[in-house]
Motif scaffolding. Structure first.
Motif, PDB file in Angstrom:
ATOM      1  N   ALA A  37       0.992  -1.540   0.014  1.00  0.00           N
ATOM      2  CA  ALA A  37       0.140   0.047  -0.089  1.00  0.00           C
ATOM      3  C   ALA A  37       0.771   1.161  -0.203  1.00  0.00           C
ATOM      4  N   GLU A  38       1.960   1.271   0.838  1.00  0.00           N
ATOM      5  CA  GLU A  38       2.734   2.447   0.885  1.00  0.00           C
ATOM      6  C   GLU A  38       3.370   2.517  -0.506  1.00  0.00           C
ATOM      7  N   LYS A  39       3.950   1.710  -1.335  1.00  0.00           N
ATOM      8  CA  LYS A  39       4.179   1.626  -2.568  1.00  0.00           C
ATOM      9  C   LYS A  39       3.459   2.138  -3.696  1.00  0.00           C
ATOM     10  N   MET A  40       2.266   1.856  -3.363  1.00  0.00           N
ATOM     11  CA  MET A  40       1.256   2.367  -4.170  1.00  0.00           C
ATOM     12  C   MET A  40       0.644   3.831  -4.138  1.00  0.00           C
ATOM     13  N   ARG A  41       1.038   4.221  -2.837  1.00  0.00           N
ATOM     14  CA  ARG A  41       0.306   5.567  -2.431  1.00  0.00           C
ATOM     15  C   ARG A  41       0.344   6.651  -3.327  1.00  0.00           C
ATOM     16  N   PRO A  42       1.699   7.070  -4.029  1.00  0.00           N
ATOM     17  CA  PRO A  42       1.914   8.143  -4.903  1.00  0.00           C
ATOM     18  C   PRO A  42       0.846   7.867  -5.929  1.00  0.00           C
ATOM     19  N   PHE A  43       0.608   6.861  -6.406  1.00  0.00           N
ATOM     20  CA  PHE A  43      -0.214   6.476  -7.551  1.00  0.00           C
ATOM     21  C   PHE A  43      -1.766   6.975  -7.471  1.00  0.00           C
ATOM     22  N   TYR A  44      -2.270   7.099  -5.997  1.00  0.00           N
ATOM     23  CA  TYR A  44      -3.602   7.439  -5.867  1.00  0.00           C
ATOM     24  C   TYR A  44      -3.619   8.807  -5.210  1.00  0.00           C
ATOM     25  N   GLU A  45      -2.565   9.613  -4.974  1.00  0.00           N
ATOM     26  CA  GLU A  45      -2.500  10.852  -4.379  1.00  0.00           C
ATOM     27  C   GLU A  45      -3.254  11.794  -5.445  1.00  0.00           C
ATOM     28  N   GLN A  46      -3.760  12.931  -4.967  1.00  0.00           N
ATOM     29  CA  GLN A  46      -4.716  13.787  -5.644  1.00  0.00           C
ATOM     30  C   GLN A  46      -3.523  14.482  -6.616  1.00  0.00           C
ATOM     31  N   GLY A  47      -4.175  14.482  -7.750  1.00  0.00           N
ATOM     32  CA  GLY A  47      -3.053  15.230  -8.978  1.00  0.00           C
ATOM     33  C   GLY A  47      -2.197  14.305  -9.645  1.00  0.00           C
ATOM     34  N   SER A  48      -2.226  12.852  -9.257  1.00  0.00           N
ATOM     35  CA  SER A  48      -1.446  11.882  -9.889  1.00  0.00           C
ATOM     36  C   SER A  48      -1.928  11.675 -11.407  1.00  0.00           C
ATOM     37  N   GLU A  49      -1.073  11.103 -12.166  1.00  0.00           N
ATOM     38  CA  GLU A  49      -1.637  10.637 -13.404  1.00  0.00           C
ATOM     39  C   GLU A  49      -2.700   9.421 -13.248  1.00  0.00           C
ATOM     40  N   PHE A  50      -2.722   8.642 -12.517  1.00  0.00           N
ATOM     41  CA  PHE A  50      -3.678   7.571 -12.200  1.00  0.00           C
ATOM     42  C   PHE A  50      -5.130   8.197 -11.824  1.00  0.00           C
ATOM     43  N   VAL A  51      -5.130   8.995 -11.018  1.00  0.00           N
ATOM     44  CA  VAL A  51      -6.269   9.636 -10.373  1.00  0.00           C
ATOM     45  C   VAL A  51      -7.060  10.337 -11.383  1.00  0.00           C
ATOM     46  N   ALA A  52      -6.205  10.854 -12.527  1.00  0.00           N
ATOM     47  CA  ALA A  52      -7.004  11.755 -13.606  1.00  0.00           C
ATOM     48  C   ALA A  52      -8.083  10.582 -14.141  1.00  0.00           C
ATOM     49  N   PHE A  53      -7.771   9.371 -14.226  1.00  0.00           N
ATOM     50  CA  PHE A  53      -8.882   8.625 -14.818  1.00  0.00           C
ATOM     51  C   PHE A  53     -10.239   8.041 -13.841  1.00  0.00           C
ATOM     52  N   ALA A  54     -10.006   8.578 -12.726  1.00  0.00           N
ATOM     53  CA  ALA A  54     -10.948   8.256 -11.629  1.00  0.00           C
ATOM     54  C   ALA A  54     -12.381   9.295 -11.891  1.00  0.00           C
ATOM     55  N   ASP A  55     -13.258   8.774 -11.698  1.00  0.00           N
ATOM     56  CA  ASP A  55     -14.671   9.668 -11.863  1.00  0.00           C
ATOM     57  C   ASP A  55     -14.661  10.766 -10.653  1.00  0.00           C
ATOM     58  N   GLN A  56     -14.732  11.710 -11.041  1.00  0.00           N
ATOM     59  CA  GLN A  56     -14.414  13.153 -10.119  1.00  0.00           C
ATOM     60  C   GLN A  56     -15.982  13.453  -9.568  1.00  0.00           C
ATOM     61  N   GLU A  57     -16.942  12.832 -10.184  1.00  0.00           N
ATOM     62  CA  GLU A  57     -18.360  13.007  -9.743  1.00  0.00           C
ATOM     63  C   GLU A  57     -18.610  12.487  -8.380  1.00  0.00           C
ATOM     64  N   ILE A  58     -19.207  13.277  -7.644  1.00  0.00           N
ATOM     65  CA  ILE A  58     -19.418  12.838  -6.274  1.00  0.00           C
ATOM     66  C   ILE A  58     -20.778  12.030  -6.027  1.00  0.00           C
ATOM     67  N   GLU A  59     -21.730  12.447  -7.138  1.00  0.00           N
ATOM     68  CA  GLU A  59     -23.067  11.647  -6.955  1.00  0.00           C
ATOM     69  C   GLU A  59     -22.862  10.106  -7.207  1.00  0.00           C
ATOM     70  N   ASP A  60     -23.623   9.459  -6.627  1.00  0.00           N
ATOM     71  CA  ASP A  60     -23.644   7.745  -6.603  1.00  0.00           C
ATOM     72  C   ASP A  60     -23.916   7.354  -8.159  1.00  0.00           C
ATOM     73  N   PHE A  61     -23.525   6.551  -8.565  1.00  0.00           N
ATOM     74  CA  PHE A  61     -23.797   6.031 -10.062  1.00  0.00           C
ATOM     75  C   PHE A  61     -25.314   5.673 -10.091  1.00  0.00           C
ATOM     76  N   TYR A  62     -25.993   5.157  -9.127  1.00  0.00           N
ATOM     77  CA  TYR A  62     -27.425   4.516  -9.325  1.00  0.00           C
ATOM     78  C   TYR A  62     -28.225   5.974  -9.290  1.00  0.00           C
ATOM     79  N   GLU A  63     -27.687   7.056  -8.821  1.00  0.00           N
ATOM     80  CA  GLU A  63     -28.740   8.118  -8.932  1.00  0.00           C
ATOM     81  C   GLU A  63     -28.693   9.028 -10.533  1.00  0.00           C
ATOM     82  N   TYR A  64     -27.871   8.338 -11.455  1.00  0.00           N
ATOM     83  CA  TYR A  64     -27.687   9.194 -12.366  1.00  0.00           C
ATOM     84  C   TYR A  64     -29.179   8.582 -13.420  1.00  0.00           C
TER      85      TYR A  64
END
Length: 82
Positions: A51-78
């Motif tokens: 988990a420590e080795k992967m932490r930088p990939f999941y921090e805000q602003g990383s390239e990996f997080v850029a692919f994450a859904d930034q929408e805060i609403e739940d999917f089932y509410e769409y």
């Protein structure tokens, strides 16, 4: 030397010689097991270390997080998801 040849050779030995062979074989086996377990314990990675080795990939602003859904609403509410 095949297993059969070893067994035949053991039959021709005295009890003391057979015990010596068994003790030596046992020592070799214990050394091999110890060596293999040391190698595997060095290769193992704990979940916390992983988990420590992967932490930088999941921090805000990383390239990996850029692919994450930034929408805060739940999917089932769409309403237009289908």
């Amino acid at each position: 030397m095949s297993k059969l040849e070893v067994l035949e050779a053991l039959k021709s030995m005295t009890a003391e010689e057979r015990l010596e062979v068994i003790e030596t074989a046992s020592k070799l086996i214990r050394e091999e097991i110890a060596k293999n377990s040391q190698i595997s314990s060095h290769k193992k990675l704990s979940l916390a270390e992983a988990a420590e080795k992967m932490r930088p990939f999941y921090e805000q602003g990383s390239e990996f997080v850029a692919f994450a859904d930034q929408e805060i609403e739940d999917f089932y509410e769409y309403e237009d998801y289908a």
